[in-house]
Design a protein around this motif. Structure first.
Motif, PDB file in Angstrom:
ATOM      1  N   GLY A   1       0.821  -1.197   0.000  1.00 53.84           N
ATOM      2  CA  GLY A   1       0.000   0.000   0.000  1.00 53.84           C
ATOM      3  C   GLY A   1       0.858   1.251   0.000  1.00 53.84           C
ATOM      4  N   GLU A   2       0.194   2.389   0.127  1.00 58.97           N
ATOM      5  CA  GLU A   2       0.908   3.664   0.097  1.00 58.97           C
ATOM      6  C   GLU A   2       0.185   4.666   0.995  1.00 58.97           C
ATOM      7  OE1 GLU A   2       1.837   7.241  -3.113  1.00 58.97           O
ATOM      8  OE2 GLU A   2       0.826   5.437  -3.777  1.00 58.97           O
ATOM      9  N   ILE A   3       0.940   5.314   1.880  1.00 60.51           N
ATOM     10  CA  ILE A   3       0.391   6.407   2.681  1.00 60.51           C
ATOM     11  C   ILE A   3       0.367   7.630   1.775  1.00 60.51           C
ATOM     12  CG2 ILE A   3       0.670   7.847   4.738  1.00 60.51           C
ATOM     13  CD1 ILE A   3       0.123   4.844   5.337  1.00 60.51           C
ATOM     14  N   THR A   4      -0.818   8.152   1.501  1.00 60.38           N
ATOM     15  CA  THR A   4      -0.924   9.293   0.589  1.00 60.38           C
ATOM     16  C   THR A   4      -0.964  10.621   1.327  1.00 60.38           C
ATOM     17  OG1 THR A   4      -3.331   8.987   0.501  1.00 60.38           O
ATOM     18  CG2 THR A   4      -2.018   7.986  -1.260  1.00 60.38           C
ATOM     19  N   GLN A   5      -1.438  10.622   2.584  1.00 57.47           N
ATOM     20  CA  GLN A   5      -1.489  11.855   3.368  1.00 57.47           C
ATOM     21  C   GLN A   5      -1.500  11.539   4.860  1.00 57.47           C
ATOM     22  OE1 GLN A   5      -1.700  15.315   2.369  1.00 57.47           O
ATOM     23  NE2 GLN A   5      -1.238  15.442   4.523  1.00 57.47           N
ATOM     24  N   PRO A   6      -0.392  11.785   5.551  1.00 57.45           N
ATOM     25  CA  PRO A   6      -0.435  11.635   7.014  1.00 57.45           C
ATOM     26  C   PRO A   6      -1.131  12.853   7.622  1.00 57.45           C
ATOM     27  CG  PRO A   6       1.762  12.263   6.303  1.00 57.45           C
ATOM     28  CD  PRO A   6       0.933  12.108   5.063  1.00 57.45           C
ATOM     29  N   TYR A   7      -1.858  12.644   8.718  1.00 59.40           N
ATOM     30  CA  TYR A   7      -2.516  13.745   9.428  1.00 59.40           C
ATOM     31  C   TYR A   7      -1.781  13.980  10.732  1.00 59.40           C
ATOM     32  CZ  TYR A   7      -6.211  12.677   6.121  1.00 59.40           C
ATOM     33  OH  TYR A   7      -6.913  12.437   4.975  1.00 59.40           O
ATOM     34  N   ASP A   8      -1.424  15.206  10.967  1.00 61.26           N
ATOM     35  CA  ASP A   8      -0.663  15.607  12.141  1.00 61.26           C
ATOM     36  C   ASP A   8      -1.515  15.446  13.400  1.00 61.26           C
ATOM     37  OD1 ASP A   8       0.865  16.827  14.080  1.00 61.26           O
ATOM     38  OD2 ASP A   8       1.087  18.717  13.007  1.00 61.26           O
ATOM     39  N   PRO A   9      -1.029  14.689  14.389  1.00 58.30           N
ATOM     40  CA  PRO A   9      -1.807  14.505  15.617  1.00 58.30           C
ATOM     41  C   PRO A   9      -2.067  15.803  16.377  1.00 58.30           C
ATOM     42  CG  PRO A   9       0.325  13.411  15.785  1.00 58.30           C
ATOM     43  CD  PRO A   9       0.211  13.957  14.398  1.00 58.30           C
ATOM     44  N   ASP A  10      -1.304  16.853  16.083  1.00 57.85           N
ATOM     45  CA  ASP A  10      -1.523  18.140  16.739  1.00 57.85           C
ATOM     46  C   ASP A  10      -2.599  18.962  16.037  1.00 57.85           C
ATOM     47  OD1 ASP A  10       0.377  17.647  18.710  1.00 57.85           O
ATOM     48  OD2 ASP A  10       2.003  18.402  17.440  1.00 57.85           O
ATOM     49  N   SER A  11      -3.135  18.446  14.929  1.00 57.01           N
ATOM     50  CA  SER A  11      -4.213  19.146  14.239  1.00 57.01           C
ATOM     51  C   SER A  11      -5.556  18.601  14.724  1.00 57.01           C
ATOM     52  CB  SER A  11      -4.048  18.997  12.725  1.00 57.01           C
ATOM     53  OG  SER A  11      -4.198  17.641  12.352  1.00 57.01           O
ATOM     54  N   ILE A  12      -6.520  18.521  13.864  1.00 61.28           N
ATOM     55  CA  ILE A  12      -7.865  18.106  14.254  1.00 61.28           C
ATOM     56  C   ILE A  12      -7.901  16.663  14.744  1.00 61.28           C
ATOM     57  CG2 ILE A  12     -10.212  17.749  13.394  1.00 61.28           C
ATOM     58  CD1 ILE A  12      -9.696  20.078  11.473  1.00 61.28           C
ATOM     59  N   PHE A  13      -7.199  15.761  14.072  1.00 56.45           N
ATOM     60  CA  PHE A  13      -7.167  14.356  14.474  1.00 56.45           C
ATOM     61  C   PHE A  13      -5.887  13.714  13.983  1.00 56.45           C
ATOM     62  CE2 PHE A  13      -9.718  14.715  10.589  1.00 56.45           C
ATOM     63  CZ  PHE A  13      -8.999  13.920   9.717  1.00 56.45           C
ATOM     64  N   SER A  14      -5.557  12.548  14.532  1.00 54.52           N
ATOM     65  CA  SER A  14      -4.384  11.817  14.074  1.00 54.52           C
ATOM     66  C   SER A  14      -4.843  10.660  13.197  1.00 54.52           C
ATOM     67  CB  SER A  14      -3.548  11.319  15.243  1.00 54.52           C
ATOM     68  OG  SER A  14      -4.289  10.430  16.033  1.00 54.52           O
ATOM     69  N   GLY A  15      -4.093  10.432  12.154  1.00 59.79           N
ATOM     70  CA  GLY A  15      -4.423   9.358  11.234  1.00 59.79           C
ATOM     71  C   GLY A  15      -3.709   9.540   9.915  1.00 59.79           C
ATOM     72  N   PHE A  16      -4.260   8.913   8.884  1.00 61.35           N
ATOM     73  CA  PHE A  16      -3.686   9.036   7.546  1.00 61.35           C
ATOM     74  C   PHE A  16      -4.693   8.622   6.501  1.00 61.35           C
ATOM     75  CE2 PHE A  16      -2.248   4.916   9.302  1.00 61.35           C
ATOM     76  CZ  PHE A  16      -2.773   4.029   8.370  1.00 61.35           C
ATOM     77  N   SER A  17      -4.447   9.105   5.275  1.00 59.51           N
ATOM     78  CA  SER A  17      -5.140   8.593   4.098  1.00 59.51           C
ATOM     79  C   SER A  17      -4.149   7.685   3.401  1.00 59.51           C
ATOM     80  CB  SER A  17      -5.542   9.728   3.154  1.00 59.51           C
ATOM     81  OG  SER A  17      -6.567  10.497   3.717  1.00 59.51           O
ATOM     82  N   ALA A  18      -4.663   6.597   2.845  1.00 63.25           N
ATOM     83  CA  ALA A  18      -3.754   5.627   2.242  1.00 63.25           C
ATOM     84  C   ALA A  18      -4.467   4.764   1.219  1.00 63.25           C
ATOM     85  CB  ALA A  18      -3.162   4.730   3.326  1.00 63.25           C
ATOM     86  N   LYS A  19      -3.667   4.224   0.315  1.00 61.05           N
ATOM     87  CA  LYS A  19      -4.110   3.122  -0.530  1.00 61.05           C
ATOM     88  C   LYS A  19      -3.807   1.870   0.279  1.00 61.05           C
ATOM     89  CE  LYS A  19      -3.225   5.521  -4.811  1.00 61.05           C
ATOM     90  NZ  LYS A  19      -2.408   5.638  -6.024  1.00 61.05           N
ATOM     91  N   ILE A  20      -4.858   1.241   0.783  1.00 61.34           N
ATOM     92  CA  ILE A  20      -4.683   0.095   1.673  1.00 61.34           C
ATOM     93  C   ILE A  20      -5.064  -1.176   0.933  1.00 61.34           C
ATOM     94  CG2 ILE A  20      -5.395  -0.980   3.838  1.00 61.34           C
ATOM     95  CD1 ILE A  20      -6.023   1.807   4.905  1.00 61.34           C
ATOM     96  N   PRO A  21      -4.164  -2.156   0.886  1.00 60.87           N
ATOM     97  CA  PRO A  21      -4.487  -3.425   0.230  1.00 60.87           C
ATOM     98  C   PRO A  21      -5.710  -4.074   0.872  1.00 60.87           C
ATOM     99  CG  PRO A  21      -2.141  -3.303   0.731  1.00 60.87           C
ATOM    100  CD  PRO A  21      -2.802  -2.143   1.414  1.00 60.87           C
ATOM    101  N   ASN A  22      -6.543  -4.676   0.046  1.00 56.93           N
ATOM    102  CA  ASN A  22      -7.757  -5.341   0.542  1.00 56.93           C
ATOM    103  C   ASN A  22      -7.446  -6.371   1.622  1.00 56.93           C
ATOM    104  OD1 ASN A  22      -9.292  -3.803  -1.192  1.00 56.93           O
ATOM    105  ND2 ASN A  22      -9.393  -5.374  -2.765  1.00 56.93           N
ATOM    106  N   THR A  23      -6.265  -6.984   1.547  1.00 58.55           N
ATOM    107  CA  THR A  23      -5.893  -7.995   2.535  1.00 58.55           C
ATOM    108  C   THR A  23      -5.766  -7.416   3.941  1.00 58.55           C
ATOM    109  OG1 THR A  23      -3.568  -7.668   1.973  1.00 58.55           O
ATOM    110  CG2 THR A  23      -4.716  -9.470   0.857  1.00 58.55           C
ATOM    111  N   LEU A  24      -5.547  -6.086   4.060  1.00 65.45           N
ATOM    112  CA  LEU A  24      -5.397  -5.456   5.377  1.00 65.45           C
ATOM    113  C   LEU A  24      -6.681  -4.826   5.897  1.00 65.45           C
ATOM    114  CD1 LEU A  24      -1.952  -3.598   5.253  1.00 65.45           C
ATOM    115  CD2 LEU A  24      -2.548  -5.671   6.483  1.00 65.45           C
ATOM    116  N   ILE A  25      -7.667  -4.611   5.037  1.00 66.60           N
ATOM    117  CA  ILE A  25      -8.868  -3.903   5.472  1.00 66.60           C
ATOM    118  C   ILE A  25      -9.571  -4.626   6.608  1.00 66.60           C
ATOM    119  CG2 ILE A  25     -11.191  -3.199   4.753  1.00 66.60           C
ATOM    120  CD1 ILE A  25      -8.963  -1.261   4.002  1.00 66.60           C
ATOM    121  N   SER A  26      -9.739  -5.932   6.519  1.00 66.32           N
ATOM    122  CA  SER A  26     -10.425  -6.644   7.608  1.00 66.32           C
ATOM    123  C   SER A  26      -9.601  -6.577   8.894  1.00 66.32           C
ATOM    124  CB  SER A  26     -10.740  -8.085   7.225  1.00 66.32           C
ATOM    125  OG  SER A  26      -9.564  -8.800   6.975  1.00 66.32           O
TER     126      SER A  26
END
Length: 82
Positions: free
Chosen positions: A30-55
């Motif tokens: 997969g690929e992390i397309t946008q990390p979100y700064d934990p000091d902003s509104i929320f912590s997390g990321f946008s990513a292309k996540i392989p279907n094998t990891l979604i579950s």
């Protein structure tokens, strides 16, 4: 196959736990397309996540103490009309 998702973590999740899940995404093609700064509104990321990891990631969603993720949703563009 993979899909574009936004992953938002619970407020008390450590940066190391987030980095570990980011590494799982990239290690599985997969690929992390946008990390979100934990000091902003929320912590997390946008990513292309392989279907094998979604579950696996969905199993981390919830209110339990071992659940790291607040929610996962398909990543999409949002527009505001004036």
């Amino acid at each position: 196959m993979s899909g574009n998702y936004m992953v938002v973590f619970k407020d008390d999740v450590s940066p190391d736990s987030i980095k570990e899940l980011e590494a799982r995404v990239t290690a599985n093609g997969g690929e992390i397309t946008q990390p979100y700064d934990p000091d902003s509104i929320f912590s997390g990321f946008s990513a292309k996540i392989p279907n094998t990891l979604i579950s696996e990631f969905n199993s981390l969603v919830g209110d339990g103490k071992d659940n790291l993720i607040k929610y996962i949703e398909p990543d999409q563009e949002v527009r505001i009309q004036t």
